[in-house]
Design a protein around this motif. Structure first.
Motif, PDB file in Angstrom:
ATOM      1  N   LEU A 137     -30.727  14.493  23.962  1.00  0.00           N
ATOM      2  CA  LEU A 137     -30.727  14.252  25.405  1.00  0.00           C
ATOM      3  C   LEU A 137     -32.150  14.446  25.921  1.00  0.00           C
ATOM      4  CD1 LEU A 137     -28.681  13.601  27.624  1.00  0.00           C
ATOM      5  CD2 LEU A 137     -28.474  16.055  28.010  1.00  0.00           C
ATOM      6  N   ARG A 138     -32.673  13.432  26.616  1.00  0.00           N
ATOM      7  CA  ARG A 138     -34.042  13.518  27.131  1.00  0.00           C
ATOM      8  C   ARG A 138     -34.026  13.408  28.641  1.00  0.00           C
ATOM      9  NH1 ARG A 138     -37.912  10.021  23.217  1.00  0.00           N
ATOM     10  NH2 ARG A 138     -39.433  11.147  24.430  1.00  0.00           N
ATOM     11  N   ALA A 139     -34.642  14.384  29.297  1.00  0.00           N
ATOM     12  CA  ALA A 139     -34.749  14.394  30.760  1.00  0.00           C
ATOM     13  C   ALA A 139     -36.210  14.223  31.140  1.00  0.00           C
ATOM     14  CB  ALA A 139     -34.207  15.710  31.312  1.00  0.00           C
ATOM     15  N   ASP A 161     -28.794   5.109  29.279  1.00  0.00           N
ATOM     16  CA  ASP A 161     -30.052   5.036  30.028  1.00  0.00           C
ATOM     17  C   ASP A 161     -29.744   5.229  31.499  1.00  0.00           C
ATOM     18  OD1 ASP A 161     -32.567   4.554  31.005  1.00  0.00           O
ATOM     19  OD2 ASP A 161     -32.654   2.461  30.388  1.00  0.00           O
ATOM     20  N   LEU A 162     -29.821   6.459  31.981  1.00  0.00           N
ATOM     21  CA  LEU A 162     -29.582   6.792  33.384  1.00  0.00           C
ATOM     22  C   LEU A 162     -30.909   7.153  34.034  1.00  0.00           C
ATOM     23  CD1 LEU A 162     -26.451   9.076  32.907  1.00  0.00           C
ATOM     24  CD2 LEU A 162     -26.487   6.680  33.644  1.00  0.00           C
ATOM     25  N   PRO A 163     -31.013   7.068  35.349  1.00  0.00           N
ATOM     26  CA  PRO A 163     -32.254   7.483  36.006  1.00  0.00           C
ATOM     27  C   PRO A 163     -32.561   8.955  35.707  1.00  0.00           C
ATOM     28  CG  PRO A 163     -30.848   6.286  37.542  1.00  0.00           C
ATOM     29  CD  PRO A 163     -30.040   6.523  36.298  1.00  0.00           C
ATOM     30  N   GLY A 164     -33.671   9.189  35.032  1.00  0.00           N
ATOM     31  CA  GLY A 164     -34.099  10.549  34.717  1.00  0.00           C
ATOM     32  C   GLY A 164     -33.439  11.169  33.508  1.00  0.00           C
ATOM     33  N   LEU A 165     -32.535  10.436  32.826  1.00  0.00           N
ATOM     34  CA  LEU A 165     -31.807  11.018  31.698  1.00  0.00           C
ATOM     35  C   LEU A 165     -31.465   9.930  30.675  1.00  0.00           C
ATOM     36  CD1 LEU A 165     -30.614  13.835  30.994  1.00  0.00           C
ATOM     37  CD2 LEU A 165     -28.457  12.987  31.926  1.00  0.00           C
ATOM     38  N   ASP A 166     -31.793  10.176  29.412  1.00  0.00           N
ATOM     39  CA  ASP A 166     -31.468   9.255  28.318  1.00  0.00           C
ATOM     40  C   ASP A 166     -30.727  10.010  27.232  1.00  0.00           C
ATOM     41  OD1 ASP A 166     -32.824   7.188  29.561  1.00  0.00           O
ATOM     42  OD2 ASP A 166     -34.645   7.430  28.356  1.00  0.00           O
ATOM     43  N   LEU A 167     -29.825   9.327  26.538  1.00  0.00           N
ATOM     44  CA  LEU A 167     -29.147   9.886  25.370  1.00  0.00           C
ATOM     45  C   LEU A 167     -29.470   9.016  24.173  1.00  0.00           C
ATOM     46  CD1 LEU A 167     -27.130  11.832  23.991  1.00  0.00           C
ATOM     47  CD2 LEU A 167     -25.329  10.185  24.607  1.00  0.00           C
ATOM     48  N   TYR A 168     -29.992   9.658  23.123  1.00  0.00           N
ATOM     49  CA  TYR A 168     -30.323   8.966  21.880  1.00  0.00           C
ATOM     50  C   TYR A 168     -29.392   9.461  20.777  1.00  0.00           C
ATOM     51  CZ  TYR A 168     -34.771   7.234  23.724  1.00  0.00           C
ATOM     52  OH  TYR A 168     -35.735   6.579  24.431  1.00  0.00           O
ATOM     53  N   LEU A 169     -28.956   8.555  19.908  1.00  0.00           N
ATOM     54  CA  LEU A 169     -28.216   8.898  18.698  1.00  0.00           C
ATOM     55  C   LEU A 169     -29.028   8.399  17.514  1.00  0.00           C
ATOM     56  CD1 LEU A 169     -24.564   7.931  19.673  1.00  0.00           C
ATOM     57  CD2 LEU A 169     -25.647  10.187  19.758  1.00  0.00           C
ATOM     58  N   GLY A 170     -29.030   9.162  16.422  1.00  0.00           N
ATOM     59  CA  GLY A 170     -29.816   8.731  15.276  1.00  0.00           C
ATOM     60  C   GLY A 170     -29.606   9.601  14.066  1.00  0.00           C
ATOM     61  N   LEU A 171     -30.583   9.556  13.183  1.00  0.00           N
ATOM     62  CA  LEU A 171     -30.587  10.336  11.950  1.00  0.00           C
ATOM     63  C   LEU A 171     -31.799  11.257  11.956  1.00  0.00           C
ATOM     64  CD1 LEU A 171     -29.720   7.591   9.320  1.00  0.00           C
ATOM     65  CD2 LEU A 171     -28.202   9.319  10.267  1.00  0.00           C
ATOM     66  N   ASP A 172     -31.709  12.316  11.175  1.00  0.00           N
ATOM     67  CA  ASP A 172     -32.819  13.238  11.001  1.00  0.00           C
ATOM     68  C   ASP A 172     -32.872  13.559   9.511  1.00  0.00           C
ATOM     69  OD1 ASP A 172     -34.599  15.341  10.843  1.00  0.00           O
ATOM     70  OD2 ASP A 172     -33.804  16.396  12.578  1.00  0.00           O
ATOM     71  N   ALA A 173     -33.890  13.061   8.832  1.00  0.00           N
ATOM     72  CA  ALA A 173     -34.055  13.321   7.400  1.00  0.00           C
ATOM     73  C   ALA A 173     -35.312  14.155   7.224  1.00  0.00           C
ATOM     74  CB  ALA A 173     -34.174  12.016   6.629  1.00  0.00           C
ATOM     75  N   ARG A 174     -35.195  15.217   6.414  1.00  0.00           N
ATOM     76  CA  ARG A 174     -36.343  16.102   6.232  1.00  0.00           C
ATOM     77  C   ARG A 174     -36.374  16.683   4.825  1.00  0.00           C
ATOM     78  NH1 ARG A 174     -33.897  20.780  10.265  1.00  0.00           N
ATOM     79  NH2 ARG A 174     -33.434  19.002  11.555  1.00  0.00           N
ATOM     80  N   TYR A 175     -37.539  17.122   4.436  1.00  0.00           N
ATOM     81  CA  TYR A 175     -37.725  17.878   3.197  1.00  0.00           C
ATOM     82  C   TYR A 175     -38.053  19.302   3.626  1.00  0.00           C
ATOM     83  CZ  TYR A 175     -39.932  19.781  -0.950  1.00  0.00           C
ATOM     84  OH  TYR A 175     -40.266  20.590  -2.017  1.00  0.00           O
ATOM     85  N   VAL A 176     -37.257  20.265   3.159  1.00  0.00           N
ATOM     86  CA  VAL A 176     -37.444  21.673   3.512  1.00  0.00           C
ATOM     87  C   VAL A 176     -37.773  22.453   2.242  1.00  0.00           C
ATOM     88  CG1 VAL A 176     -36.385  23.712   4.546  1.00  0.00           C
ATOM     89  CG2 VAL A 176     -35.722  21.443   5.340  1.00  0.00           C
ATOM     90  N   ARG A 177     -38.766  23.331   2.323  1.00  0.00           N
ATOM     91  CA  ARG A 177     -39.141  24.153   1.162  1.00  0.00           C
ATOM     92  C   ARG A 177     -39.378  25.588   1.606  1.00  0.00           C
ATOM     93  NH1 ARG A 177     -41.795  23.052  -4.270  1.00  0.00           N
ATOM     94  NH2 ARG A 177     -42.302  25.152  -4.909  1.00  0.00           N
ATOM     95  N   LEU A 178     -38.659  26.506   0.952  1.00  0.00           N
ATOM     96  CA  LEU A 178     -38.902  27.927   1.167  1.00  0.00           C
ATOM     97  C   LEU A 178     -40.108  28.320   0.325  1.00  0.00           C
ATOM     98  CD1 LEU A 178     -36.019  27.538   2.230  1.00  0.00           C
ATOM     99  CD2 LEU A 178     -35.495  29.794   1.351  1.00  0.00           C
TER     100      LEU A 178
END
Length: 187
Positions: free
Chosen positions: A184-186, A143-160
């Motif tokens: 990374l969020r600015a 958590d920096l001024p003007g900048l954040d770093l997030y770590l996490g998961l991304d789960a999705r269902y994909v269909r062609l």
């Protein structure tokens, strides 16, 4: 009728002001890496390990729009010189960016174009529209001024949306990939 519309308008404006006060507009960019499980037991083994990137913008109301691109290395048949079976998909994303203290949650939908290479299709592969729905829980670790770093998961269902056609029958191609993600969020 006018009184009901006025009361409803006041409630909507109040809720929007609460959301706008809790949210902030920002640009985000991230990477993902993980594994995709095919949805059918006899489905193509094109998903396996994958990686990708995304970038987007969150408005004051926590509405997110962005672009994403993902590539899955898939596998190759046991035969010598067999082509690699792969899938990549690229498209637009839209969702909500919800935050509470250091926790983030982004439910989203995505759509675009996928490129499938597989020995299971009579043409050896094809381009297809795709749709996806996913959720990305995350934790702010920097958590920096003007900048954040997030770590996490991304789960999705994909269909062609185009079916794989092996000459005798056809089947849909879909998967449940789960990725580790850094965002990374600015602002």
């Amino acid at each position: 009728m006018k009184a009901t519309a006025l009361v409803l308008g006041i409630h909507v404006a109040f809720a929007a002001s609460l959301l706008a006060g809790a949210a902030r507009a920002d640009f985000s960019a991230g990477v993902v890496g993980g594994y995709g499980l095919p949805r059918q037991a006899d489905g193509d083994d094109v998903w396996r390990w994958g990686y990708g990137a995304r970038a987007g913008y969150t408005f004051l109301l926590p509405v997110y729009i962005g672009v994403a691109s993902t590539f899955h290395a898939g596998s190759a048949d046991d035969e010598a010189g067999a082509p690699r079976q792969t899938v990549s998909y690229h498209g637009l994303e839209g969702g909500l960016d919800l935050t509470l203290a250091s926790l983030g949650l982004r439910p989203y939908v995505s759509a675009g174009l996928a490129d499938l290479t597989t020995t299971r299709d009579v043409k050896g592969g094809f381009l297809s529209p795709f749709v996806a729905i996913g959720v990305m829980p995350s934790l702010r670790v920097v958590d920096l001024p003007g900048l954040d770093l997030y770590l996490g998961l991304d789960a999705r269902y994909v269909r062609l949306l185009r079916l794989v056609d092996n000459g005798d029958n056809s089947h849909p191609e879909s998967a449940l990939p789960v990725y580790v993600t850094a965002l990374l969020r600015a602002f």
